[in-house]
Scaffold this motif. Structure first.
Motif, PDB file in Angstrom:
ATOM      1  N   GLY A  65      53.536 -15.240  27.759  1.00  9.81           N
ATOM      2  CA  GLY A  65      54.183 -15.922  26.663  1.00  9.81           C
ATOM      3  C   GLY A  65      53.370 -17.014  26.007  1.00  9.81           C
ATOM      4  N   LEU A  66      52.457 -17.624  26.738  1.00 11.65           N
ATOM      5  CA  LEU A  66      51.781 -18.799  26.196  1.00 11.65           C
ATOM      6  C   LEU A  66      50.293 -18.609  25.920  1.00 11.65           C
ATOM      7  CD1 LEU A  66      53.516 -21.498  28.445  1.00 11.65           C
ATOM      8  CD2 LEU A  66      54.119 -20.821  26.124  1.00 11.65           C
ATOM      9  N   VAL A  67      49.655 -17.660  26.588  1.00 11.28           N
ATOM     10  CA  VAL A  67      48.214 -17.448  26.397  1.00 11.28           C
ATOM     11  C   VAL A  67      48.025 -16.176  25.565  1.00 11.28           C
ATOM     12  CG1 VAL A  67      46.045 -16.965  27.601  1.00 11.28           C
ATOM     13  CG2 VAL A  67      47.664 -18.579  28.573  1.00 11.28           C
ATOM     14  N   PRO A  68      47.166 -16.230  24.547  1.00 13.06           N
ATOM     15  CA  PRO A  68      46.937 -15.028  23.741  1.00 13.06           C
ATOM     16  C   PRO A  68      46.318 -13.901  24.581  1.00 13.06           C
ATOM     17  CG  PRO A  68      45.799 -16.942  22.795  1.00 13.06           C
ATOM     18  CD  PRO A  68      46.416 -17.367  24.083  1.00 13.06           C
ATOM     19  N   GLU A  69      46.759 -12.682  24.300  1.00 15.88           N
ATOM     20  CA  GLU A  69      46.233 -11.535  25.040  1.00 15.88           C
ATOM     21  C   GLU A  69      44.758 -11.306  24.723  1.00 15.88           C
ATOM     22  OE1 GLU A  69      48.521  -7.985  24.793  1.00 15.88           O
ATOM     23  OE2 GLU A  69      50.407  -9.078  24.886  1.00 15.88           O
ATOM     24  N   HIS A  70      44.111 -10.568  25.618  1.00 16.00           N
ATOM     25  CA  HIS A  70      42.709 -10.176  25.482  1.00 16.00           C
ATOM     26  C   HIS A  70      41.758 -11.368  25.460  1.00 16.00           C
ATOM     27  CE1 HIS A  70      44.369  -6.259  24.818  1.00 16.00           C
ATOM     28  NE2 HIS A  70      45.000  -6.661  23.725  1.00 16.00           N
ATOM     29  N   THR A  71      42.082 -12.366  26.254  1.00 16.31           N
ATOM     30  CA  THR A  71      41.185 -13.503  26.445  1.00 16.31           C
ATOM     31  C   THR A  71      40.895 -13.637  27.936  1.00 16.31           C
ATOM     32  OG1 THR A  71      42.985 -15.098  26.686  1.00 16.31           O
ATOM     33  CG2 THR A  71      42.145 -14.753  24.452  1.00 16.31           C
ATOM     34  N   ALA A  72      39.888 -14.402  28.265  1.00 15.82           N
ATOM     35  CA  ALA A  72      39.534 -14.602  29.672  1.00 15.82           C
ATOM     36  C   ALA A  72      40.660 -15.321  30.416  1.00 15.82           C
ATOM     37  CB  ALA A  72      38.236 -15.398  29.782  1.00 15.82           C
ATOM     38  N   ILE A  76      42.671 -14.013  33.804  1.00 12.65           N
ATOM     39  CA  ILE A  76      42.746 -14.793  35.041  1.00 12.65           C
ATOM     40  C   ILE A  76      44.194 -15.056  35.437  1.00 12.65           C
ATOM     41  CG2 ILE A  76      42.242 -17.058  36.062  1.00 12.65           C
ATOM     42  CD1 ILE A  76      39.638 -17.005  34.356  1.00 12.65           C
ATOM     43  N   VAL A  77      45.003 -15.524  34.507  1.00  9.54           N
ATOM     44  CA  VAL A  77      46.397 -15.843  34.816  1.00  9.54           C
ATOM     45  C   VAL A  77      47.184 -14.569  35.122  1.00  9.54           C
ATOM     46  CG1 VAL A  77      48.510 -16.886  33.915  1.00  9.54           C
ATOM     47  CG2 VAL A  77      46.325 -17.961  33.473  1.00  9.54           C
ATOM     48  N   GLY A  78      46.911 -13.503  34.392  1.00 10.02           N
ATOM     49  CA  GLY A  78      47.559 -12.222  34.688  1.00 10.02           C
ATOM     50  C   GLY A  78      47.168 -11.698  36.056  1.00 10.02           C
TER      51      GLY A  78
END
Length: 118
Positions: A65-72, A76-78
């Motif tokens: 919900g808070l971090v844009p997809e397809h980023t480092a 990591i959080v996923g």
């Protein structure tokens, strides 16, 4: 996005309560470790359920919900979310490992007597 922020806030509050109980700096924080709860549901809630559910809330709300997809950061959080999803059921099924129990809790437990000794 508002739901993710609310879930994140609930996860942070749960993590704070879990840390407070784990540290056991006051009698109220150690109240979960009374004789009635030892080895039972109260112990599991404080040592396993609340920390894992808080970790799932924090990492899940952040990753989805808070971090844009397809980023480092999302990767990591996923990954931490998926790791918690794998570890949590194992901690529920297996006996509570001693390293999860706080030092003050392990030291306050009654010692088991060796068989044959008086």
């Amino acid at each position: 996005m508002i739901w993710a922020a609310l879930i994140l806030a609930a996860g942070v509050i749960g993590a704070g309560v879990s840390i407070w109980q784990h540290l056991g700096l006051s009698p109220r924080a150690r109240s979960w470790a009374n004789a009635w709860n030892r080895g039972g549901v109260g112990e599991d809630v404080v040592l396993i359920h609340l920390p894992c559910i808080s970790a799932l809330a924090v990492t899940g709300s952040t990753a989805f919900g808070l971090v844009p997809e397809h980023t480092a950061a999302w990767t990591i959080v996923g990954g931490l979310f998926l790791l918690t999803c794998i570890v949590y059921p194992l901690l529920v099924i297996l006996p509570t490992p001693p390293f999860i129990k706080p030092t003050w809790y392990r030291e306050s437990r009654p010692k088991k007597r060796a068989a044959g000794k008086k």
